[in-house]
Design a protein around this motif. Sequence first.
Motif, PDB file in Angstrom:
ATOM      1  N   SER A  37       0.842  -1.194   0.000  1.00 16.07           N
ATOM      2  CA  SER A  37       0.000   0.000   0.000  1.00 16.07           C
ATOM      3  C   SER A  37       0.879   1.247   0.000  1.00 16.07           C
ATOM      4  O   SER A  37       1.878   1.307   0.708  1.00 16.07           O
ATOM      5  CB  SER A  37      -0.910   0.009   1.236  1.00 16.07           C
ATOM      6  OG  SER A  37      -1.791  -1.090   1.206  1.00 16.07           O
ATOM      7  N   GLY A  38       0.498   2.223  -0.826  1.00 20.00           N
ATOM      8  CA  GLY A  38       1.240   3.475  -0.881  1.00 20.00           C
ATOM      9  C   GLY A  38       2.427   3.472  -1.818  1.00 20.00           C
ATOM     10  O   GLY A  38       3.168   4.463  -1.874  1.00 20.00           O
ATOM     11  N   CYS A  39       2.605   2.395  -2.605  1.00 19.72           N
ATOM     12  CA  CYS A  39       3.777   2.325  -3.487  1.00 19.72           C
ATOM     13  C   CYS A  39       3.553   3.057  -4.801  1.00 19.72           C
ATOM     14  O   CYS A  39       4.503   3.228  -5.581  1.00 19.72           O
ATOM     15  CB  CYS A  39       4.174   0.872  -3.749  1.00 19.72           C
ATOM     16  SG  CYS A  39       3.057  -0.007  -4.866  1.00 19.72           S
ATOM     17  N   THR A  42      -1.859   2.308  -7.751  1.00 20.16           N
ATOM     18  CA  THR A  42      -3.185   2.826  -8.107  1.00 20.16           C
ATOM     19  C   THR A  42      -3.079   4.209  -8.736  1.00 20.16           C
ATOM     20  O   THR A  42      -3.805   4.526  -9.691  1.00 20.16           O
ATOM     21  CB  THR A  42      -4.101   2.866  -6.869  1.00 20.16           C
ATOM     22  OG1 THR A  42      -4.399   1.523  -6.466  1.00 20.16           O
ATOM     23  CG2 THR A  42      -5.415   3.569  -7.174  1.00 20.16           C
ATOM     24  N   GLU A 162      -7.417  -3.420  -7.882  1.00 19.23           N
ATOM     25  CA  GLU A 162      -7.728  -4.383  -6.814  1.00 19.23           C
ATOM     26  C   GLU A 162      -9.092  -5.031  -7.071  1.00 19.23           C
ATOM     27  O   GLU A 162      -9.987  -4.994  -6.221  1.00 19.23           O
ATOM     28  CB  GLU A 162      -7.733  -3.696  -5.441  1.00 19.23           C
ATOM     29  CG  GLU A 162      -6.416  -3.079  -5.035  1.00 19.23           C
ATOM     30  CD  GLU A 162      -5.481  -4.052  -4.348  1.00 19.23           C
ATOM     31  OE1 GLU A 162      -5.777  -5.261  -4.345  1.00 19.23           O
ATOM     32  OE2 GLU A 162      -4.448  -3.606  -3.826  1.00 19.23           O
ATOM     33  N   HIS A 195      -2.051  -6.090  -4.325  1.00 17.13           N
ATOM     34  CA  HIS A 195      -0.974  -6.245  -3.338  1.00 17.13           C
ATOM     35  C   HIS A 195      -0.827  -7.717  -2.958  1.00 17.13           C
ATOM     36  O   HIS A 195      -0.040  -8.061  -2.098  1.00 17.13           O
ATOM     37  CB  HIS A 195      -1.252  -5.407  -2.081  1.00 17.13           C
ATOM     38  CG  HIS A 195      -2.503  -5.835  -1.351  1.00 17.13           C
ATOM     39  ND1 HIS A 195      -3.748  -5.308  -1.607  1.00 17.13           N
ATOM     40  CD2 HIS A 195      -2.687  -6.762  -0.388  1.00 17.13           C
ATOM     41  CE1 HIS A 195      -4.639  -5.894  -0.824  1.00 17.13           C
ATOM     42  NE2 HIS A 195      -4.027  -6.773  -0.078  1.00 17.13           N
TER      43      HIS A 195
END
Length: 358
Positions: A37-39, A42, A162, A195
């Motif tokens: 998450s946060g990479c 999206t 996702e 993810h």
Amino acid sequence: MSIQVQNIQKAFGSFIALDNLSLDFPAGELVALLGPSGCGKTTLLRVIAGLEQADSGRVLLDGEDASDTHVRERQVGFVFQHYALFRHMTVFDNVAFGLRMKPRGQRPSEADIKRKVHELLNLVQLDWLADRFPAQLSGGQRQRIALARALAVEPRVLLLDEPFGALDAKVRKELRRWLRRLHDELHITSIFVTHDQEEALEVADRVVLMNHGRVEQIGSPAEVYRQPATPFVYGFLGAANRFEGSSSAGGIAVGASTLTGEAQPEHGQVVAFVRPHELDIVLQPGASGIPARISRVLTLGALTRVELEGQADVSGQHFDVELHAANPLVAQLAAGQTVRLQPRQVRVFAQPDTAGAA
């Protein structure tokens, strides 16, 4: 349609979501954007779709710069994690929505719309639900309807954010197999964000590993799993035991113990990884290896997972070993036992402050 992103930069305040990122997505491939998450995965998907504007850089669709092209003109189908179906519309009307919203000169007749919608519902194997409302469907059925709706406008690119994240494990497994079969039939250029390592490795033609807005590695599922380019990739793809030590021609020194399996000719600080199924438990007194104490022995179907805590120089570290449940050694293991761990295969990388990966 092929997609290229060139030198994409995107920040939200002081947070850099995409850091001078460049990627090629060949026509007809199913590519997974994988990372924590946060990479930035999206954000990249939204920039490609035109739902987000990059601070700098270009998006090329079939070689043409589409950076300033409105989302409606990019011919992109987007599938969100939470379906985004219209609750007041039937399944049929949800799938028909995009076709009915086309400009008058491009809008098909109602007869053509009806034919197209039923073709798509048959494609996702849900034509029998045409008169139902979203609230009457299961999560897996709703996501398949969302995919049919995205395909209705005949997009040149399919983007999935996702897509199975809100579903339970069994349904997710069924749907990702179904998505792979569907892609093999349609051959539409597709990018999906996840993810879930297993999901990416099972479904995609290629996997793009992302971390902190940058690309860590690109390759086929087999390549990124078997030949990880960085410690991040190794640690992110599947379970891994991590050891820190110093490298020499004799192996990897971890405290008073030495790991063998991938001896390094140069000296220096390294990080070593061993998969749980590549780590052996040795019961003989006086044996070499990493000292550890068994915390739990868990049998999960055909596999037994042994959880251990490091002792002596590796005190405070946790390790996992996987054994076949039928292995005679399993019957000899119990919580509280002190054992030695010996790797059969070790993957070694230089520490970040040393030159390159080992």
